[in-house]
Design an enzyme around this catalytic site. Structure first.
Site, PDB file in Angstrom:
ATOM      1  N   ASP A  13       0.845  -1.204   0.000  1.00 20.07           N
ATOM      2  CA  ASP A  13       0.000   0.000   0.000  1.00 20.07           C
ATOM      3  C   ASP A  13       0.877   1.249   0.000  1.00 20.07           C
ATOM      4  O   ASP A  13       1.515   1.572   0.999  1.00 20.07           O
ATOM      5  CB  ASP A  13      -0.884   0.007   1.254  1.00 20.07           C
ATOM      6  CG  ASP A  13      -1.824   1.207   1.268  1.00 20.07           C
ATOM      7  OD1 ASP A  13      -2.919   1.098   0.671  1.00 20.07           O
ATOM      8  OD2 ASP A  13      -1.456   2.254   1.827  1.00 20.07           O
TER       9      ASP A  13
ATOM     10  N   TYR B 195       3.388   9.682  -0.416  1.00 23.88           N
ATOM     11  CA  TYR B 195       4.449   9.029   0.370  1.00 23.88           C
ATOM     12  C   TYR B 195       5.828   9.170  -0.296  1.00 23.88           C
ATOM     13  O   TYR B 195       6.847   8.792   0.296  1.00 23.88           O
ATOM     14  CB  TYR B 195       4.166   7.526   0.588  1.00 23.88           C
ATOM     15  CG  TYR B 195       2.857   7.187   1.255  1.00 23.88           C
ATOM     16  CD1 TYR B 195       2.073   8.153   1.876  1.00 23.88           C
ATOM     17  CD2 TYR B 195       2.396   5.870   1.272  1.00 23.88           C
ATOM     18  CE1 TYR B 195       0.861   7.816   2.466  1.00 23.88           C
ATOM     19  CE2 TYR B 195       1.187   5.534   1.874  1.00 23.88           C
ATOM     20  CZ  TYR B 195       0.424   6.511   2.457  1.00 23.88           C
ATOM     21  OH  TYR B 195      -0.769   6.162   3.036  1.00 23.88           O
TER      22      TYR B 195
ATOM     23  N   LYS C 172      -2.588   6.008  -4.408  1.00 30.04           N
ATOM     24  CA  LYS C 172      -3.696   6.919  -4.080  1.00 30.04           C
ATOM     25  C   LYS C 172      -3.542   8.281  -4.736  1.00 30.04           C
ATOM     26  O   LYS C 172      -2.421   8.776  -4.915  1.00 30.04           O
ATOM     27  CB  LYS C 172      -3.780   7.114  -2.556  1.00 30.04           C
ATOM     28  CG  LYS C 172      -3.703   5.818  -1.765  1.00 30.04           C
ATOM     29  CD  LYS C 172      -3.949   5.989  -0.287  1.00 30.04           C
ATOM     30  CE  LYS C 172      -3.598   4.709   0.473  1.00 30.04           C
ATOM     31  NZ  LYS C 172      -2.179   4.599   0.852  1.00 30.04           N
TER      32      LYS C 172
ATOM     33  N   HIS D 111      -7.517   9.559  -1.884  1.00 25.87           N
ATOM     34  CA  HIS D 111      -6.908   9.555  -0.544  1.00 25.87           C
ATOM     35  C   HIS D 111      -7.799  10.212   0.515  1.00 25.87           C
ATOM     36  O   HIS D 111      -7.894   9.744   1.647  1.00 25.87           O
ATOM     37  CB  HIS D 111      -5.550  10.269  -0.629  1.00 25.87           C
ATOM     38  CG  HIS D 111      -4.531   9.767   0.338  1.00 25.87           C
ATOM     39  ND1 HIS D 111      -3.202   9.651   0.035  1.00 25.87           N
ATOM     40  CD2 HIS D 111      -4.648   9.346   1.626  1.00 25.87           C
ATOM     41  CE1 HIS D 111      -2.544   9.186   1.086  1.00 25.87           C
ATOM     42  NE2 HIS D 111      -3.404   8.996   2.067  1.00 25.87           N
TER      43      HIS D 111
HETATM   44  P1  NDP Z   1       0.828   1.478  11.903  1.00 26.96           P
HETATM   45  O1  NDP Z   1      -0.312   1.477  12.842  1.00 26.96           O
HETATM   46  O2  NDP Z   1       0.948   0.409  10.893  1.00 26.96           O
HETATM   47  O3  NDP Z   1       2.152   1.546  12.808  1.00 26.96           O
HETATM   48  C1  NDP Z   1       3.432   1.676  12.269  1.00 26.96           C
HETATM   49  C2  NDP Z   1       4.397   1.894  13.443  1.00 26.96           C
HETATM   50  O4  NDP Z   1       4.432   0.730  14.260  1.00 26.96           O
HETATM   51  C3  NDP Z   1       5.805   2.163  12.984  1.00 26.96           C
HETATM   52  O5  NDP Z   1       6.382   3.078  13.883  1.00 26.96           O
HETATM   53  C4  NDP Z   1       6.481   0.801  13.093  1.00 26.96           C
HETATM   54  O6  NDP Z   1       7.869   0.960  13.338  1.00 26.96           O
HETATM   55  C5  NDP Z   1       5.781   0.216  14.302  1.00 26.96           C
HETATM   56  N1  NDP Z   1       5.692  -1.241  14.247  1.00 26.96           N
HETATM   57  C6  NDP Z   1       5.394  -2.015  13.174  1.00 26.96           C
HETATM   58  N2  NDP Z   1       5.354  -3.309  13.498  1.00 26.96           N
HETATM   59  C7  NDP Z   1       5.647  -3.386  14.811  1.00 26.96           C
HETATM   60  C8  NDP Z   1       5.776  -4.463  15.714  1.00 26.96           C
HETATM   61  N3  NDP Z   1       5.580  -5.724  15.333  1.00 26.96           N
HETATM   62  N4  NDP Z   1       6.113  -4.180  17.004  1.00 26.96           N
HETATM   63  C9  NDP Z   1       6.323  -2.905  17.409  1.00 26.96           C
HETATM   64  N5  NDP Z   1       6.207  -1.829  16.583  1.00 26.96           N
HETATM   65  C10 NDP Z   1       5.865  -2.076  15.286  1.00 26.96           C
HETATM   66  O7  NDP Z   1       0.853   2.931  11.217  1.00 26.96           O
HETATM   67  P2  NDP Z   1       0.721   3.590   9.790  1.00 26.96           P
HETATM   68  O8  NDP Z   1       0.125   4.922  10.034  1.00 26.96           O
HETATM   69  O9  NDP Z   1       1.982   3.524   9.033  1.00 26.96           O
HETATM   70  O10 NDP Z   1      -0.385   2.728   9.022  1.00 26.96           O
HETATM   71  C11 NDP Z   1      -0.091   1.622   8.186  1.00 26.96           C
HETATM   72  C12 NDP Z   1      -0.267   1.966   6.708  1.00 26.96           C
HETATM   73  O11 NDP Z   1      -1.586   2.440   6.466  1.00 26.96           O
HETATM   74  C13 NDP Z   1       0.608   3.124   6.217  1.00 26.96           C
HETATM   75  O12 NDP Z   1       1.956   2.751   6.052  1.00 26.96           O
HETATM   76  C14 NDP Z   1      -0.106   3.488   4.946  1.00 26.96           C
HETATM   77  O13 NDP Z   1       0.200   2.567   3.932  1.00 26.96           O
HETATM   78  C15 NDP Z   1      -1.570   3.378   5.376  1.00 26.96           C
HETATM   79  N6  NDP Z   1      -2.112   4.665   5.855  1.00 26.96           N
HETATM   80  C16 NDP Z   1      -3.105   5.236   5.087  1.00 26.96           C
HETATM   81  C17 NDP Z   1      -3.638   6.463   5.441  1.00 26.96           C
HETATM   82  C18 NDP Z   1      -4.702   7.055   4.584  1.00 26.96           C
HETATM   83  O14 NDP Z   1      -5.017   8.241   4.788  1.00 26.96           O
HETATM   84  N7  NDP Z   1      -5.287   6.318   3.683  1.00 26.96           N
HETATM   85  C19 NDP Z   1      -3.168   7.206   6.616  1.00 26.96           C
HETATM   86  C20 NDP Z   1      -2.158   6.506   7.390  1.00 26.96           C
HETATM   87  C21 NDP Z   1      -1.672   5.277   7.000  1.00 26.96           C
HETATM   88  P3  NDP Z   1       9.000   0.222  12.419  1.00 26.96           P
HETATM   89  O15 NDP Z   1       8.787   0.655  11.006  1.00 26.96           O
HETATM   90  O16 NDP Z   1      10.269   0.719  13.003  1.00 26.96           O
HETATM   91  O17 NDP Z   1       8.791  -1.246  12.610  1.00 26.96           O
END
Ligand code: NDP
Length: 259
Positions: free
Chosen positions: A33, A38, A63, A96
């Site tokens: 995604d 991004y 998006k 988006h």
């Molecule tokens: P998430 O809720 O997926 O959380 C991501 C965070 O959690 C990062 O800091 C990551 O750090 C950490 N993390 C990941 N796996 C673990 C684990 N197993 N244990 C502990 N920490 C963990 O947040 P996002 O906001 O990134 O949401 C996911 C995706 O959703 C986005 O990447 C995007 O593709 C989409 N999105 C879409 C939006 C929209 O408006 N349509 C808005 C926001 C997000 P690390 O990378 O260091 O592991």
């Protein structure tokens, strides 16, 4: 559409995203995604090509960003995204945010792209019930997907119910609360019960609710951990504990006030 995908928001441009996508594909993820905003569509495309996995085996979402809304602008933005990804089609193109005034023309452009076969499906993101209902007045094609923020801490029951009535697939973004609630003792107690991590429990909650879920990680170990969610289940009591965690926690913008 694979039920689990890798989110790449803030995975970085260049090597950060390329590594994350490569590790995810190695781990068996078949759904990525991304979004124009991004700034890493190019890196997703590079990692996909370098993986050697056939294009049609991987589900790619990108998006339409807010500044590009409008009929002609949306068509141009889509071409730019395809060019960045270096692909001939995307599997899912999402609006988006529900930008006022321009979203109707944007949706018409997305319907054109679908009819032309440039994307396999079109959908929306951050659409609340009012946005969905106003779309119904002019849409010729209903969105295949609504991607919204969802976790036990933000359950959006009204939007989910409306999507389910209309057969719109619900996709959960920020399913890990961007890490903000991973140390919640109530969540950790469930994790201890099932012998899994808090992140795995949150992903499993989304899957058991019937959502498509796209946790983000740019860390190889956590990318692997987040995919190991198909060999255990939460029981009714554990789901009920998670369901009781609602607190209207928005970690992204509130869609009633799109940027
Ligand atoms: P998430 O809720 O997926 O959380 C991501 C965070 O959690 C990062 O800091 C990551 O750090 C950490 N993390 C990941 N796996 C673990 C684990 N197993 N244990 C502990 N920490 C963990 O947040 P996002 O906001 O990134 O949401 C996911 C995706 O959703 C986005 O990447 C995007 O593709 C989409 N999105 C879409 C939006 C929209 O408006 N349509 C808005 C926001 C997000 P690390 O990378 O260091 O592991």
């Amino acid at each position: 559409m694979p039920r689990l995908g890798l989110g790449v928001f803030r995975s970085g441009s260049g090597k950060g995203t390329q590594d994350a996508v490569r590790w995810a594909l190695d781990e068996g993820y078949r759904h990525i995604d991304t979004a124009h905003i991004y700034h890493n569509e190019r890196d997703v495309g590079i990692a996909l090509r370098e993986s050697g996995i056939a294009r049609e085996e991987v589900y790619i979402t990108t998006k339409l960003w807010n500044d590009d809304q409008g009929y002609d602008q949306a068509l141009r933005a889509f071409e730019r995204s395809l060019e960045q990804l270096d692909l001939s089609y995307v599997d899912l193109y999402l609006m988006h945010w529900p930008v006022p005034e321009r979203r109707r023309d944007s949706w018409r452009a997305m319907e054109t792209l679908l009819a032309d076969g440039r994307c396999r499906a079109i959908g929306v993101s951050n659409f609340m019930v009012d946005h969905i209902d106003s779309l119904l007045e002019y849409a010729e094609v209903l969105p295949a997907v609504n991607q919204i923020e969802l976790s036990p801490y933000l359950q959006q029951v009204d939007v989910v119910a409306r999507c389910q009535e209309l057969n719109i697939c619900v996709e959960a973004y920020s399913p890990l609360t961007k890490g903000r609630r991973l140390d919640d003792p109530r969540l950790m107690a469930v994790a201890t019960d099932v012998g899994r991590s808090a992140a795995q429990v949150l992903i499993r909650w989304s899957l058991q609710k019937g959502y498509v879920v796209i946790p983000k990680s740019a860390n190889q170990k956590r990318i692997r951990e987040n995919a190991q969610v198909f060999d255990f289940a939460l029981n009714e009591d554990q789901m009920a504990i998670l369901d009781s965690l609602e607190e209207n926690l928005h970690t992204a913008w509130d869609p009633s006030n799109p940027p």
